[in-house]
Design an enzyme around this catalytic site. Structure first.
Site, mmCIF file in Angstrom:
data_model
loop_
_atom_site.group_PDB
_atom_site.id
_atom_site.type_symbol
_atom_site.label_atom_id
_atom_site.label_comp_id
_atom_site.label_asym_id
_atom_site.label_seq_id
_atom_site.Cartn_x
_atom_site.Cartn_y
_atom_site.Cartn_z
ATOM 1 N N SER A 1 0.842 -1.197 0.000
ATOM 2 C CA SER A 1 0.000 0.000 0.000
ATOM 3 C C SER A 1 0.872 1.241 0.000
ATOM 4 C CB SER A 1 -0.884 0.009 1.253
ATOM 5 O OG SER A 1 -1.513 1.257 1.444
ATOM 6 N N TYR B 1 -1.184 -0.722 10.582
ATOM 7 C CA TYR B 1 -1.532 -1.193 9.230
ATOM 8 C C TYR B 1 -0.410 -0.842 8.255
ATOM 9 C CZ TYR B 1 -3.724 -1.082 4.615
ATOM 10 O OH TYR B 1 -3.994 -1.263 3.274
#
Length: 255
Positions: free
Chosen positions: A146, A160
């Protein structure tokens, strides 16, 4: 040059909607037999399977929790039995922010949930398919990182972001380890991708507008934008590419 995945078996985790569904559809449209997977929302994956079959493709649904090793083994076994061979293409799409929470309030339970769904699932899904790929003399592994892995993510998402950074680094190490077996390991790194549960759950309309305004291409991405990169990495067009990351973010982060 055409992409032809006829005869290949692909497995896409977390393919009930969004990026996973788009990736499964793209792989099937180019000839692959596809195993689709979810933990919940089975009806959504059934729709994906039905759409693939309606278009003349072959797909099978296996519900499984990819944070549990016994279920990972069952998932791969059932896909391979149903589709008649070992996995050629693995797309580790399953992942989740889980919850936005400041580090000052972080709990061990939430930390473990985030790391398990993003990193643990990727590591042990890769491990499970390696023997089959080595026996065939090659394979394609595509892992999902990501933009958060590069910039630390938004508010309350540092764990995360760390899990996605770990996926990135792990994938580089794995790429070196299995290159001699003809297996490539690459990553796709989405930026702001609309029409996904991630932003529907965690991003306000105000934050969405502000983010899009800062993207040079002036739009949010689509799951199909990401699926195109997955398809490329799964194909022979990317046969000399390994340990690399394709950034799909409209220019919001250039590296």
């Amino acid at each position: 040059m055409n992409i032809n995945l006829t005869g290949k078996i692909a497995l896409v985790t977390g393919s009930n909607a969004g990026i996973g569904r788009a990736a499964a559809m793209a792989l099937a449209a180019n000839g692959a037999k596809v195993g689709v997977n979810c933990l919940r929302n089975v009806e959504q994956v059934e729709e994906t399977v039905a759409a693939i079959r309606k278009a003349g493709g072959e797909a099978v649904l296996v519900q499984a929790d990819v944070t549990e090793l016994t279920q990972i083994d069952r998932l791969v076994t059932e896909v391979e039995q149903a589709l008649g061979g070992t996995v050629d293409i693995l797309v580790n799409n399953a992942g989740h922010l889980v919850q936005r929470l400041a580090n000052a309030e972080m709990t061990e339970e939430l930390y473990s949930r985030i790391m398990d769904v993003n990193l643990k699932s990727t590591v042990f899904m890769c491990k499970r398919v390696l023997a089959g790929m080595k026996a065939k003399g090659g394979g394609r592994i595509i892992n999902m990182t990501s933009v958060a892995a590069h910039n630390g993510g938004g508010p309350g998402s540092s764990i995360y972001a760390a899990s996605k950074a770990a996926v990135l680094t792990y994938s580089k190490g794995l790429a070196k380890e299995v290159a001699g077996d003809g297996i490539t390991v690459n990553l796709v790194s989405p930026g702001f991708i609309g029409n996904t549960m991630f932003h529907a759950t965690f991003t306000t309309d105000e934050a969405r507008k502000a983010t899009v305004n800062g993207i040079p291409l002036k739009r949010e991405g689509t799951p199909e934008d990401v699926a195109g990169a997955v398809l490329y990495l799964a194909s022979d067009l990317a046969s000399y590419l390994t340990g690399e990351t394709i950034e799909i973010n409209g220019g919001m982060l250039m590296r």
